[in-house]
Design a protein around this motif. Structure first.
Motif: not given
Length: 291
Positions: A141-148, A150-166
Motif C-alpha cells: 500500500v502506498l499513501f499519497v499526501a495531496e497538498f492542494a 487536502s487529501r491522502v489517497s491510498v494506492i494498491d501498488t500491485a495494480t497502481m490504482t487508487v482504492t480509497s482516500s480521506f
C-alpha cells in the motif's frame, strides 16, 4: 496480527515487485518470504534502498529520477518521471521506486532501479500537488499526501490504482511506522472495507503498540496519560469501547498499575496474543455484535 497492533500508522494520523533478473545480491529474500521495510517509510527528494546498494534522487527541474550505486557513487540511470517530481520512496525489494509528480498530479512506479534499465512501468492519477509518499511495511500500500487537494489517497501498488482516500488539511508529508508487520492490516485499510475491529461509534480499535511514546491519548488527544484515561469518568465510554457488554475492572489493589505497566511495555518484541472468542456469540472479542 492479533491484539498487539491495529493501526500504528502515524500521520498521527499519523510492492509491485519485478521478476528476478539474476543480478540481485544476497539480501534478496528467499522464495515465499515476505519482505518488510527495515525502517519507517517516508519520502524525500533522496531515498536509500533497504539493501544500501542504490540511491534515488528526484530532479524537479527536468522531471527526472536519477539512480546512483553506492559502491562508487556513480550515476547508473536517469529516468523521465513527469512534471516536477517532489519525492521518492523505495519498496522493500530495493528494486522498485515510487515518485510523486507534483506538477501533473501523478504517482509513477519505476522498476529495476537495482540494475539494467530502470523504467516507469505504471502511473496512477491522483489529486492536485502530490508531495509526500509513504509505503506500508510490505510495500503493498502506498499513501499519497495531496497538498492542494487536502487529501491522502491510498494506492494498491500491485495494480497502481487508487482504492480509497480521506481528508487531511493540506498535508505536506506523511510517515508510516513499522514494527515488522505483514500485509493483513494494510490490505484491510487499502480495501476500505468495514471488517474486524470497527466499533459502533465509527472508530477502529487503536494500536497498543507504541503507547509509551503515544501520549496524549484518544483521537482528540485530551487524555494526557493512561492513568487519566482509566480513572476519569468522562472517558468511561472510550475505555468500555462503546459496548455495554465490555467492562474494565481495575478495583483490585495494584491492578491499574499492572495494566498501565503492561501497556507501556508493549514493543516490537512483545509476543502476539490471539484474540479470544466470546462463548455467547461465537465471535472474537474484537468484533462488535450487530447493533
Amino acid at each position: 496480527m492479533g491484539l498487539k497492533r491495529s493501526l500504528s500508522y502515524a500521520l498521527v494520523l499519523l510492492a509491485g515487485a519485478c521478476g528476478d533478473d539474476g543480478g540481485h545480491n544476497q539480501d534478496d529474500a528467499p522464495p515465499g518470504t515476505v519482505q518488510v521495510l527495515q525502517r519507517p517509510s517516508r519520502s524525500s527528494t533522496i531515498a536509500l534502498a533497504d539493501d544500501g546498494a542504490h540511491v534515488a534522487m528526484v530532479n524537479p527541474e527536468d522531471g527526472t529520477l536519477s539512480v546512483f550505486q553506492t559502491s562508487d557513487n556513480s550515476r547508473t540511470a536517469k529516468v523521465a518521471t513527469g512534471s516536477t517530481p517532489a519525492g521518492v520512496v523505495i519498496a522493500p525489494d530495493s528494486k522498485t521506486a515510487y515518485v510523486a509528480n507534483r506538477g501533473d498530479g501523478t504517482v509513477v512506479r519505476v522498476a529495476n532501479i537495482d540494475g539494467g534499465t530502470p523504467a516507469v512501468d505504471a502511473t496512477a492519477q491522483v489529486g492536485s500537488e502530490p508531495i509526500g509518499l509513504a509505503l506500508s511495511p510490505t510495500g503493498k500500500v502506498l499513501f499519497v499526501a495531496e497538498f492542494a487537494e487536502s487529501r491522502v489517497s491510498v494506492i494498491d501498488t500491485a495494480t497502481m490504482t487508487v482504492t480509497s482516500s480521506f481528508a487531511v488539511d493540506r498535508p505536506r508529508a506523511l510517515v508510516v511506522t513499522n514494527n515488522g508487520d505483514t500485509d493483513a492490516l494494510e490490505l484491510r485499510l487499502a480495501n476500505g472495507a468495514a471488517v474486524r475491529a470497527e466499533g459502533r461509534a465509527g472508530f477502529n480499535v487503536p494500536s497498543l503498540y507504541g503507547l509509551a511514546v503515544g501520549a496524549p491519548y484518544l483521537h482528540h488527544g485530551q487524555s494526557p496519560s493512561l492513568n487519566e484515561l482509566f480513572t476519569n469518568d468522562q472517558w468511561g465510554f472510550h475505555t468500555n469501547a462503546g459496548n455495554a457488554n465490555f467492562s474494565v475492572t481495575l478495583a483490585g489493589a495494584g491492578k491499574l498499575e499492572d495494566l498501565i505497566g503492561f501497556l507501556l511495555s508493549i514493543d516490537a518484541t512483545t509476543p502476539e496474543i490471539a484474540v479470544p472468542t466470546d462463548p455467547g456469540t461465537g465471535l472474537p472479542f474484537d468484533v462488535c455484535p450487530a447493533s
